[in-house]
Design a protein around this motif. Structure first.
Motif, short mmCIF file in Angstrom:
data_model
loop_
_atom_site.label_atom_id
_atom_site.label_comp_id
_atom_site.label_asym_id
_atom_site.label_seq_id
_atom_site.Cartn_x
_atom_site.Cartn_y
_atom_site.Cartn_z
N ILE A 2 43.39 37.39 47.67
CA ILE A 2 42.02 37.10 47.25
C ILE A 2 41.63 38.01 46.08
O ILE A 2 41.96 39.21 46.08
CB ILE A 2 41.03 37.27 48.43
CG1 ILE A 2 39.63 36.80 48.03
CG2 ILE A 2 41.02 38.70 48.92
CD1 ILE A 2 38.69 36.72 49.21
N SER A 3 40.95 37.44 45.09
CA SER A 3 40.55 38.22 43.93
C SER A 3 39.37 39.11 44.27
O SER A 3 38.66 38.90 45.26
CB SER A 3 40.19 37.29 42.77
OG SER A 3 38.99 36.59 43.07
N ALA A 4 39.13 40.12 43.42
CA ALA A 4 37.99 41.01 43.63
C ALA A 4 36.68 40.23 43.56
O ALA A 4 35.74 40.50 44.31
CB ALA A 4 38.01 42.13 42.59
N ARG A 5 36.62 39.25 42.66
CA ARG A 5 35.41 38.45 42.53
C ARG A 5 35.15 37.64 43.80
O ARG A 5 34.02 37.57 44.29
CB ARG A 5 35.54 37.51 41.34
CG ARG A 5 34.30 36.67 41.07
CD ARG A 5 34.45 35.89 39.79
NE ARG A 5 33.27 35.10 39.51
CZ ARG A 5 33.12 34.36 38.43
NH1 ARG A 5 34.07 34.30 37.51
NH2 ARG A 5 32.00 33.66 38.25
N ASP A 6 36.21 37.03 44.34
CA ASP A 6 36.04 36.25 45.57
C ASP A 6 35.71 37.15 46.76
O ASP A 6 34.93 36.77 47.64
CB ASP A 6 37.32 35.45 45.86
CG ASP A 6 37.48 34.26 44.94
OD1 ASP A 6 36.53 33.96 44.19
OD2 ASP A 6 38.55 33.63 44.98
N ALA A 7 36.30 38.35 46.78
CA ALA A 7 35.99 39.30 47.86
C ALA A 7 34.51 39.68 47.81
O ALA A 7 33.84 39.78 48.84
CB ALA A 7 36.87 40.54 47.74
N GLY A 8 34.00 39.87 46.61
CA GLY A 8 32.58 40.19 46.47
C GLY A 8 31.70 39.04 46.93
O GLY A 8 30.66 39.26 47.57
N ALA A 9 32.13 37.81 46.62
CA ALA A 9 31.36 36.64 47.06
C ALA A 9 31.39 36.52 48.58
O ALA A 9 30.40 36.10 49.19
CB ALA A 9 31.93 35.38 46.41
N ALA A 10 32.51 36.88 49.19
CA ALA A 10 32.62 36.83 50.65
C ALA A 10 31.67 37.85 51.29
O ALA A 10 31.06 37.57 52.33
CB ALA A 10 34.05 37.10 51.08
N VAL A 11 31.54 39.01 50.70
CA VAL A 11 30.59 40.02 51.20
C VAL A 11 29.16 39.51 51.07
O VAL A 11 28.34 39.64 51.99
CB VAL A 11 30.76 41.35 50.44
CG1 VAL A 11 29.64 42.32 50.81
CG2 VAL A 11 32.12 41.97 50.76
N ALA A 12 28.86 38.90 49.93
CA ALA A 12 27.53 38.34 49.73
C ALA A 12 27.23 37.23 50.74
O ALA A 12 26.10 37.08 51.21
CB ALA A 12 27.40 37.80 48.30
N ASP A 13 28.26 36.49 51.09
CA ASP A 13 28.11 35.43 52.09
C ASP A 13 27.73 36.00 53.44
O ASP A 13 26.84 35.49 54.13
CB ASP A 13 29.42 34.65 52.19
CG ASP A 13 29.31 33.44 53.10
OD1 ASP A 13 28.52 32.52 52.79
OD2 ASP A 13 30.03 33.39 54.13
#
Length: 224
Positions: A2-13
């Motif tokens: 998973i990319s850093a951007r997607d990981a950040g989106a997962a945290v926001a989720d």
């Protein structure tokens, strides 16, 4: 990976989920205007540990378009089994003699709705299902869940396997899902259904996305 951007989106989720759960601790009754509308009635089915209010953004939009909205406060935080929840929801439809019903469901709600379509809806009250990020094939993450309520989504669960094996109902299902769902690694694509992939990350945040509203409206319009 998973990319850093997607990981950040997962945290926001996950933060979105926590905020919504906190906001809904004090339950609000549905708006009186939800009863109004001349188009197909819509029944909301939320996910596990969710109240119907998680689907409020979608419900408000559909009600504005002319769909009466039905909720199930008795479902609470949706911790009953899929079978028990389906029986409760079907009893609601039967007691009110609703027909031509479209179910709009999130996550576990999609499994409940499919169970109704396959088993409970003997009078044919349900027209179609619009499911949002629903684990139709289960989620391998459930295999390690600490509580039975979540382990029920294991791909090895008997109810999940039985529903997955039934392909006939899929033609009446629109499955809308994120390109990456942190809680459903396998995704929500469903054979024989209308599958719509949203270009976003998350299990919860899509519920307030304009892109989701557009696809839900299109799915209801397609059913007439």
């Amino acid at each position: 990976m998973i990319s850093a951007r997607d990981a950040g989106a997962a945290v926001a989720d996950r933060l979105y989920q926590m905020r919504e759960q906190t906001r809904h601790v004090v339950g609000r009754v549905p708006s009186p205007r939800y009863d109004r509308g001349t188009l197909a009635p819509v029944l909301l089915l939320p996910g596990v540990y969710e109240t119907w209010q998680f689907l409020r953004p979608v419900a408000d939009r559909l009600n504005t378009l002319g769909h009466p909205i039905h909720t199930l406060p008795a479902l609470g935080y949706n911790r009953f089994t899929i079978v028990a929840s389906a029986e409760l929801a079907q009893r609601y439809l039967d007691e009110r003699n609703l027909t031509g019903v479209v179910i709009v469901a999130h996550s576990k709600g999609g499994l409940i709705a499919k169970h109704m379509m396959v088993t409970d809806d003997r009078a044919g009250r349900i027209d179609s299902l619009v499911a949002i990020n629903s684990p139709f094939g289960g989620s391998t993450l459930a295999n390690w869940a600490p509580v039975r309520t979540l382990r029920a989504f294991s791909p090895r669960d008997e109810t999940v396997m039985t529903l997955a094996a039934n392909l006939e109902a899929n033609a009446r299902i629109t499955s809308i899902y994120s390109r990456l769902d942190p809680l459903i690694p396998e995704g929500s694509e469903l054979a024989g259904a209308t599958n719509i992939r949203l270009p976003m990350v998350g299990h919860f945040r899509p519920l307030s996305s304009p892109a989701l509203f557009t696809e839900v409206e299109a799915a209801l319009s397609a059913r007439g």
